[in-house]
Scaffold this active site. Structure first.
Site, PDB file in Angstrom:
ATOM      1  N   SER A   1     -11.058  -7.533  57.439  1.00  0.00           N
ATOM      2  CA  SER A   1     -11.133  -7.345  58.894  1.00  0.00           C
ATOM      3  C   SER A   1     -11.701  -5.998  59.311  1.00  0.00           C
ATOM      4  O   SER A   1     -11.275  -5.428  60.315  1.00  0.00           O
ATOM      5  CB  SER A   1      -9.763  -7.579  59.536  1.00  0.00           C
ATOM      6  OG  SER A   1      -9.362  -8.925  59.358  1.00  0.00           O
TER       7      SER A   1
ATOM      8  N   ASN B   1     -20.461  -9.375  52.682  1.00  0.00           N
ATOM      9  CA  ASN B   1     -20.169 -10.612  51.947  1.00  0.00           C
ATOM     10  C   ASN B   1     -20.311 -11.774  52.928  1.00  0.00           C
ATOM     11  O   ASN B   1     -19.441 -11.991  53.761  1.00  0.00           O
ATOM     12  CB  ASN B   1     -18.738 -10.520  51.386  1.00  0.00           C
ATOM     13  CG  ASN B   1     -18.277 -11.825  50.765  1.00  0.00           C
ATOM     14  OD1 ASN B   1     -19.078 -12.731  50.523  1.00  0.00           O
ATOM     15  ND2 ASN B   1     -16.981 -11.922  50.495  1.00  0.00           N
ATOM     16  N   TRP B   2     -21.435 -12.466  52.804  1.00  0.00           N
ATOM     17  CA  TRP B   2     -21.701 -13.550  53.755  1.00  0.00           C
ATOM     18  C   TRP B   2     -20.859 -14.796  53.469  1.00  0.00           C
ATOM     19  O   TRP B   2     -20.842 -15.732  54.260  1.00  0.00           O
ATOM     20  CB  TRP B   2     -23.190 -13.922  53.719  1.00  0.00           C
ATOM     21  CG  TRP B   2     -24.088 -12.949  54.423  1.00  0.00           C
ATOM     22  CD1 TRP B   2     -23.767 -11.683  54.845  1.00  0.00           C
ATOM     23  CD2 TRP B   2     -25.458 -13.164  54.811  1.00  0.00           C
ATOM     24  NE1 TRP B   2     -24.856 -11.094  55.460  1.00  0.00           N
ATOM     25  CE2 TRP B   2     -25.908 -11.983  55.459  1.00  0.00           C
ATOM     26  CE3 TRP B   2     -26.357 -14.226  54.665  1.00  0.00           C
ATOM     27  CZ2 TRP B   2     -27.205 -11.842  55.958  1.00  0.00           C
ATOM     28  CZ3 TRP B   2     -27.645 -14.093  55.159  1.00  0.00           C
ATOM     29  CH2 TRP B   2     -28.071 -12.912  55.803  1.00  0.00           C
ATOM     30  N   LYS B   3     -20.223 -14.838  52.314  1.00  0.00           N
ATOM     31  CA  LYS B   3     -19.446 -16.027  51.896  1.00  0.00           C
ATOM     32  C   LYS B   3     -20.335 -17.272  51.979  1.00  0.00           C
ATOM     33  O   LYS B   3     -21.538 -17.160  51.762  1.00  0.00           O
ATOM     34  CB  LYS B   3     -18.173 -16.143  52.743  1.00  0.00           C
ATOM     35  CG  LYS B   3     -17.394 -14.820  52.746  1.00  0.00           C
ATOM     36  CD  LYS B   3     -16.003 -14.937  53.280  1.00  0.00           C
ATOM     37  CE  LYS B   3     -15.335 -13.564  53.233  1.00  0.00           C
ATOM     38  NZ  LYS B   3     -13.948 -13.592  53.625  1.00  0.00           N
TER      39      LYS B   3
ATOM     40  N   HIS C   1     -13.025 -12.022  44.037  1.00  0.00           N
ATOM     41  CA  HIS C   1     -12.650 -12.086  45.450  1.00  0.00           C
ATOM     42  C   HIS C   1     -11.404 -12.968  45.590  1.00  0.00           C
ATOM     43  O   HIS C   1     -11.239 -13.940  44.851  1.00  0.00           O
ATOM     44  CB  HIS C   1     -13.806 -12.660  46.268  1.00  0.00           C
ATOM     45  CG  HIS C   1     -13.572 -12.546  47.744  1.00  0.00           C
ATOM     46  ND1 HIS C   1     -12.775 -13.429  48.420  1.00  0.00           N
ATOM     47  CD2 HIS C   1     -13.984 -11.637  48.645  1.00  0.00           C
ATOM     48  CE1 HIS C   1     -12.716 -13.069  49.692  1.00  0.00           C
ATOM     49  NE2 HIS C   1     -13.446 -11.983  49.858  1.00  0.00           N
TER      50      HIS C   1
ATOM     51  N   GLU D   1      -8.855  -5.301  48.894  1.00  0.00           N
ATOM     52  CA  GLU D   1      -8.820  -6.242  50.016  1.00  0.00           C
ATOM     53  C   GLU D   1      -7.452  -6.907  50.070  1.00  0.00           C
ATOM     54  O   GLU D   1      -7.212  -7.885  49.333  1.00  0.00           O
ATOM     55  CB  GLU D   1      -9.903  -7.314  49.840  1.00  0.00           C
ATOM     56  CG  GLU D   1     -11.309  -6.764  49.793  1.00  0.00           C
ATOM     57  CD  GLU D   1     -12.339  -7.813  50.206  1.00  0.00           C
ATOM     58  OE1 GLU D   1     -13.121  -7.520  51.118  1.00  0.00           O
ATOM     59  OE2 GLU D   1     -12.334  -8.920  49.656  1.00  0.00           O
TER      60      GLU D   1
ATOM     61  N   GLY E   1     -10.161 -11.872  57.107  1.00  0.00           N
ATOM     62  CA  GLY E   1     -10.468 -12.863  58.131  1.00  0.00           C
ATOM     63  C   GLY E   1      -9.373 -13.074  59.152  1.00  0.00           C
ATOM     64  O   GLY E   1      -9.398 -14.056  59.892  1.00  0.00           O
TER      65      GLY E   1
ATOM     66  N   GLY F   1     -16.775  -8.930  55.569  1.00  0.00           N
ATOM     67  CA  GLY F   1     -17.030 -10.360  55.630  1.00  0.00           C
ATOM     68  C   GLY F   1     -17.639 -10.751  56.965  1.00  0.00           C
ATOM     69  O   GLY F   1     -18.833 -10.592  57.200  1.00  0.00           O
ATOM     70  N   GLY F   2     -16.812 -11.243  57.862  1.00  0.00           N
ATOM     71  CA  GLY F   2     -17.271 -11.789  59.147  1.00  0.00           C
ATOM     72  C   GLY F   2     -18.268 -10.908  59.889  1.00  0.00           C
ATOM     73  O   GLY F   2     -19.301 -11.398  60.371  1.00  0.00           O
TER      74      GLY F   2
ATOM     75  N   GLU G   1     -10.672 -15.213  47.536  1.00  0.00           N
ATOM     76  CA  GLU G   1     -10.947 -16.643  47.733  1.00  0.00           C
ATOM     77  C   GLU G   1     -11.254 -17.329  46.406  1.00  0.00           C
ATOM     78  O   GLU G   1     -10.969 -18.520  46.237  1.00  0.00           O
ATOM     79  CB  GLU G   1     -12.083 -16.813  48.761  1.00  0.00           C
ATOM     80  CG  GLU G   1     -11.580 -16.506  50.174  1.00  0.00           C
ATOM     81  CD  GLU G   1     -12.596 -15.911  51.120  1.00  0.00           C
ATOM     82  OE1 GLU G   1     -13.814 -16.035  50.886  1.00  0.00           O
ATOM     83  OE2 GLU G   1     -12.172 -15.284  52.118  1.00  0.00           O
TER      84      GLU G   1
HETATM   85  P1  PGA Z   1     -13.449 -10.197  56.551  1.00  0.00           P
HETATM   86  O1  PGA Z   1     -13.681 -10.551  54.989  1.00  0.00           O
HETATM   87  O2  PGA Z   1     -14.219  -8.902  56.799  1.00  0.00           O
HETATM   88  O3  PGA Z   1     -14.022 -11.357  57.288  1.00  0.00           O
HETATM   89  O4  PGA Z   1     -12.002 -10.009  56.738  1.00  0.00           O
HETATM   90  C1  PGA Z   1     -13.706  -9.552  54.017  1.00  0.00           C
HETATM   91  C2  PGA Z   1     -13.941 -10.157  52.669  1.00  0.00           C
HETATM   92  O5  PGA Z   1     -13.418 -11.250  52.394  1.00  0.00           O
HETATM   93  O6  PGA Z   1     -14.650  -9.570  51.831  1.00  0.00           O
END
Ligand code: PGA
Length: 254
Positions: free
Chosen positions: A215, A12-14, A99, A169, A175, A236-237, A101
Site C-alpha cells: 500500500s 509490480n504490475w502483477k 511474493h 511486505e 492491496g 503494486g497498485g 501471493e
Molecule cells: P500494493 O502491492 O502496493 O498494491 O499493496 C504491493 C505488492 O504486492 O508488491
C-alpha cells in the site's frame, strides 16, 4: 533511507497489463527526468508476456525491467513455467521471488523461494526476495521472528550487495490501504539488516537495498521512505498509474 545506498523503486504490475498498457511504461520513462535519474533507480515488473516489449520500449530510459517469478528449473519439460534465463533474454535485470501471493496462493515455501533466487542469480538477474508477516503473526508479536525465519530459509548465502534486494511486505498491508507505523517499519528493517549480516556477511548486508512494500501511495511514500534502512519501495497498485509511480519515485528521491 541509508545515505550510502542508491534507492530503488520497483513496480509490480502483477497479473495486469495488455499491450496497450505499455503506454504506462513509456509515460514513466518520460517523467524520469535528470533529477530523478540522479537520485533513484526505477524498475518495472510487468507480466511475462509484456517483458520483452516493455524492455524494448524502455531502452535508453535507464529504467530496468524484471520478472515477477521464475522457475527453479533452467529448462525442460515444465509446461507453463518461465525460466530465469528466459526473463533475462527478454530484457529483465530483476526477478521478484517469494511474493506473498506466490507463497500463499501457490504454496511456495522458503526452500522453493531460495531455489528461485538461486536460479535468478544463475541467469544474472538480481532477485528481489519478498518477506513479510500476516496480520495474525503481527498481533501475536511474532513478526520479527517470522521474517527472520523467512530470510534464513529464502536468502542464498554468499551474495554481494549488488546481487540481492529484499522487500519487506507485511501480508496484511498488500492491496489493503493499510500500512505499518514508521516505528514498526524501522524496527523490522533494522532487524532484517542485522539478520542478513548472518547470511551474506556484514559488508554485503550493509549495502543491500531493503525495500518496503504494501500500500505504498504518493500520500504515504515520503513518510515511509524517510524511515531508517528503507532504501526504496516495491509498489503494486500505484505502479499501474504512471503519475503515482513517479510521485513515489520523487518521494524516494527526497
Ligand atoms: P500494493 O502491492 O502496493 O498494491 O499493496 C504491493 C505488492 O504486492 O508488491
Amino acid at each position: 533511507m541509508t545515505r550510502s545506498i542508491r534507492p530503488l523503486v520497483a513496480g509490480n504490475w502483477k497479473m495486469n497489463g495488455l499491450k496497450a498498457d505499455l503506454a504506462i511504461a513509456t509515460e514513466v520513462a518520460r517523467g524520469y527526468d535528470a533529477a530523478l535519474k540522479a537520485a533513484v533507480d526505477l524498475a518495472i515488473c510487468p507480466p511475462a508476456t509484456l517483458l520483452f516489449p516493455a524492455s524494448a520500449a524502455l531502452i535508453g530510459s535507464r529504467i530496468a525491467t524484471g520478472g515477477q517469478d521464475c522457475s527453479v528449473q533452467p529448462s525442460g519439460a515444465f509446461t507453463g513455467e518461465v525460466s530465469a534465463a528466459m526473463l533475462a533474454d527478454a530484457g529483465a535485470a530483476f526477478c521478484i521471488v517469494g511474493h506473498s501471493e506466490r507463497r500463499t496462493l501457490h504454496g511456495e515455501g522458503n526452500a522453493t523461494v531460495r531455489a528461485k533466487a538461486e536460479a535468478a542469480r544463475k541467469a544474472l538477474l538480481v532477485p528481489i526476495i519478498c518477506v513479510g508477516e500476516t496480520r495474525e503473526e503481527r498481533e501475536a508479536g511474532k513478526a520479527l521472528a517470522v521474517v527472520r525465519k523467512q530470510l534464513k530459509g529464502s536468502v542464498p548465502e554468499g551474495l554481494d550487495a549488488a546481487s540481492l534486494v529484499i522487500a519487506y511486505e507485511p501480508v496484511w498491508a498488500i492491496g489493503t490501504g493499510l500500512t505499518p507505523t514508521a516505528d514498526d517499519v524501522a524496527e523490522m528493517h533494522a532487524s532484517i539488516r542485522w539478520d542478513l549480516a548472518r547470511i551474506v556477511g556484514k559488508a554485503a548486508a550493509a549495502g543491500v537495498r531493503l525495500l518496503y512494500g504494501g500500500s505504498v501511495k504518493p500520500s504515504n511514500a515520503a513518510e515511509l521512505m524517510n524511515v531508517a534502512n528503507v532504501d526504496g519501495a516495491l509498489v503494486g497498485g500505484a505502479s499501474l498509474k504512471a503519475e503515482e509511480f513517479l510521485a513515489i519515485a520523487r518521494a524516494c528521491a527526497g
